[in-house]
Design a protein around this motif. Sequence first.
Motif, PDB file in Angstrom:
ATOM      1  N   LEU A  75       0.843  -1.426  -0.066  1.00 13.74           N
ATOM      2  CA  LEU A  75       0.277   0.382  -0.119  1.00 13.74           C
ATOM      3  C   LEU A  75       1.435   1.169  -0.337  1.00 13.74           C
ATOM      4  N   VAL A  76       2.016   0.929  -0.607  1.00 11.95           N
ATOM      5  CA  VAL A  76       3.231   2.590  -0.713  1.00 11.95           C
ATOM      6  C   VAL A  76       2.254   3.196  -2.067  1.00 11.95           C
ATOM      7  N   GLN A  77       2.319   4.702  -1.650  1.00  7.14           N
ATOM      8  CA  GLN A  77       2.738   4.969  -3.477  1.00  7.14           C
ATOM      9  C   GLN A  77       3.716   5.994  -3.602  1.00  7.14           C
ATOM     10  N   ILE A  78       3.892   5.782  -4.243  1.00  5.80           N
ATOM     11  CA  ILE A  78       5.041   6.489  -5.371  1.00  5.80           C
ATOM     12  C   ILE A  78       4.652   7.697  -6.396  1.00  5.80           C
ATOM     13  N   GLY A  79       5.200   8.267  -6.695  1.00  4.46           N
ATOM     14  CA  GLY A  79       4.703   9.500  -7.235  1.00  4.46           C
ATOM     15  C   GLY A  79       5.334   9.348  -8.929  1.00  4.46           C
ATOM     16  N   CYS A  80       5.417  10.582  -9.418  1.00  3.71           N
ATOM     17  CA  CYS A  80       6.034  10.982 -10.603  1.00  3.71           C
ATOM     18  C   CYS A  80       6.814  11.342  -9.860  1.00  3.71           C
ATOM     19  N   ASP A  81       7.601  11.266 -11.554  1.00  2.00           N
ATOM     20  CA  ASP A  81       9.322  11.453 -11.422  1.00  2.00           C
ATOM     21  C   ASP A  81      10.491  11.554 -10.326  1.00  2.00           C
ATOM     22  N   VAL A  82       9.580  10.620  -9.393  1.00  2.00           N
ATOM     23  CA  VAL A  82      10.634  10.303  -7.921  1.00  2.00           C
ATOM     24  C   VAL A  82      12.028   9.581  -8.738  1.00  2.00           C
ATOM     25  N   THR A  83      12.829   9.285  -7.856  1.00  2.00           N
ATOM     26  CA  THR A  83      14.229   8.653  -7.799  1.00  2.00           C
ATOM     27  C   THR A  83      14.476   8.449  -6.627  1.00  2.00           C
ATOM     28  N   VAL A  84      14.267   6.973  -6.078  1.00  2.00           N
ATOM     29  CA  VAL A  84      14.895   5.830  -5.269  1.00  2.00           C
ATOM     30  C   VAL A  84      15.531   5.368  -5.120  1.00  2.00           C
ATOM     31  N   GLY A  85      16.936   5.726  -4.754  1.00  2.00           N
ATOM     32  CA  GLY A  85      18.411   4.810  -4.264  1.00  2.00           C
ATOM     33  C   GLY A  85      18.583   3.765  -4.717  1.00  2.00           C
ATOM     34  N   ARG A  86      19.147   2.809  -4.418  1.00  5.41           N
ATOM     35  CA  ARG A  86      19.874   1.748  -3.666  1.00  5.41           C
ATOM     36  C   ARG A  86      19.342   1.392  -3.159  1.00  5.41           C
ATOM     37  N   LYS A  87      18.102   0.283  -2.086  1.00  2.00           N
ATOM     38  CA  LYS A  87      19.129  -0.452  -1.360  1.00  2.00           C
ATOM     39  C   LYS A  87      18.288   0.428  -0.154  1.00  2.00           C
ATOM     40  N   CYS A  88      17.702   1.263  -0.668  1.00  2.00           N
ATOM     41  CA  CYS A  88      15.760   1.826   0.400  1.00  2.00           C
ATOM     42  C   CYS A  88      15.264   0.653   0.963  1.00  2.00           C
ATOM     43  N   LYS A  89      14.442   1.112   1.842  1.00  5.39           N
ATOM     44  CA  LYS A  89      13.442   0.281   2.701  1.00  5.39           C
ATOM     45  C   LYS A  89      12.324   1.669   2.646  1.00  5.39           C
ATOM     46  N   ILE A  90      11.154   1.367   2.306  1.00  3.41           N
ATOM     47  CA  ILE A  90      10.136   1.970   2.110  1.00  3.41           C
ATOM     48  C   ILE A  90       9.251   1.174   2.818  1.00  3.41           C
ATOM     49  N   GLN A  91       8.273   1.373   4.144  1.00  8.15           N
ATOM     50  CA  GLN A  91       7.448   0.727   4.478  1.00  8.15           C
ATOM     51  C   GLN A  91       6.016   1.092   4.206  1.00  8.15           C
ATOM     52  N   SER A  92       5.047  -0.055   4.777  1.00  9.51           N
ATOM     53  CA  SER A  92       3.762   0.189   4.174  1.00  9.51           C
ATOM     54  C   SER A  92       3.104   1.087   4.895  1.00  9.51           C
ATOM     55  N   GLN A  93       2.453   1.780   3.737  1.00 10.97           N
ATOM     56  CA  GLN A  93       1.695   3.014   3.401  1.00 10.97           C
ATOM     57  C   GLN A  93       1.874   4.369   3.594  1.00 10.97           C
ATOM     58  N   ALA A  94       3.488   4.094   3.097  1.00 14.86           N
ATOM     59  CA  ALA A  94       4.265   5.891   3.176  1.00 14.86           C
ATOM     60  C   ALA A  94       3.655   6.445   1.611  1.00 14.86           C
ATOM     61  N   LEU A  95       4.076   7.262   1.807  1.00 13.28           N
ATOM     62  CA  LEU A  95       4.120   7.941   0.355  1.00 13.28           C
ATOM     63  C   LEU A  95       4.651   9.329  -0.003  1.00 13.28           C
ATOM     64  N   ILE A  96       5.551   8.544  -1.087  1.00 13.86           N
ATOM     65  CA  ILE A  96       6.338   9.597  -1.815  1.00 13.86           C
ATOM     66  C   ILE A  96       5.578  10.172  -2.902  1.00 13.86           C
ATOM     67  N   GLY A  97       5.494  11.535  -3.001  1.00 15.34           N
ATOM     68  CA  GLY A  97       5.616  12.666  -3.984  1.00 15.34           C
ATOM     69  C   GLY A  97       6.162  13.116  -4.969  1.00 15.34           C
ATOM     70  N   PRO A  98       5.341  13.533  -6.102  1.00 15.41           N
ATOM     71  CA  PRO A  98       5.965  13.693  -7.087  1.00 15.41           C
ATOM     72  C   PRO A  98       7.671  14.229  -6.786  1.00 15.41           C
ATOM     73  N   SER A  99       8.614  13.788  -7.605  1.00 19.58           N
ATOM     74  CA  SER A  99       9.820  14.897  -8.078  1.00 19.58           C
ATOM     75  C   SER A  99      10.008  14.719  -6.526  1.00 19.58           C
ATOM     76  N   ILE A 100       9.774  13.422  -5.098  1.00 20.29           N
ATOM     77  CA  ILE A 100      11.289  13.427  -4.913  1.00 20.29           C
ATOM     78  C   ILE A 100      12.184  12.601  -4.815  1.00 20.29           C
ATOM     79  N   ARG A 101      13.620  12.498  -4.362  1.00 21.87           N
ATOM     80  CA  ARG A 101      14.694  11.682  -4.348  1.00 21.87           C
ATOM     81  C   ARG A 101      14.548  12.031  -3.566  1.00 21.87           C
TER      82      ARG A 101
END
Length: 294
Positions: free
Chosen positions: A253-279
């Motif tokens: 149930l994670v939401q990743i917005g448009c234009d987002v960049t997530v690096g290597r070996k990250c951990k994004i836990q349940s129901q997190a929201l990463i908004g547009p263009s976040i790096r």
Amino acid sequence: MSDPIFFLRDMQLSLADLVALTGARAPDGVDLSPCIYGGAPFDEAEPGDLAYFAHPERLDLLESTNATACFVAERFASRLPTRTTALVTESPGRAFALAIARMYPSALRPGSLFAATGVNPGATIHPEARLEAGVVIDPGVVIGPRAEIGSGSIIGANSVIGPGVRIGRECAVGGQTTIVNALIGNRVLLHPGVRIGHAGLCGGADPRDESASAPHIGRVIIQDDVEIGANSTLDRGFSRDTVIGEGTRIGNLVQIGCDVTVGRKCKIQSQALIGPSIRLGDFVCVEARAGAGD
């Protein structure tokens, strides 16, 4: 009625195997030949089970465990009963996970819901799609033109793979997943219900921002060894690609917005929201229900 067993043990491990696998330390002179047949919570374990202890508030229950062996921090090892071998480690939970993964490898990735191999009846595959040898396609799957899927990958029932999508080798796509406008690397795990590559709502908080409804012409690029939890959504890029770095783990149930960049070996836990263009850089941890925006 038969006993419902969903994950069959692939192998049993001796205590010596566990020490070699995890680097845990056993008491001097202890017999390391007994075998482990399964895993269980320390307060429910039976002889033959492996357990771990990482809950100091339940220390009073540790003395009554019936587990054959238990991963435990050194400061708690003396509280185990003599019938249980203490396997001392700084990370009991991690050690337990390594052992269970070795014994139950089928629990690591979604498998065919039809328990079959090859392309199964009821799947619809466009003649311009290309599947390497050893791909498993469950019933109800739709694969569009020019899509490519690498060997050893599994596409779960009723999933949709859009035109031109690339999926690498040894990937597992859970049932009812939808993938469009995406390039996916090797050994990627997508749990059921994931949505990848659809247009999201970009732009800032101003309702007059025209970019919110503008065409999204970017892609989603998922690098090797990424895992994405059930019912998570990754929007395709608006003006650039949405990118998930290798080895990253994304919960349910994670939401990743448009234009987002997530690096290597990250951990994004349940129901997190990463908004547009976040790096996000490498090795970033986002806790459950956290949000990142402009």
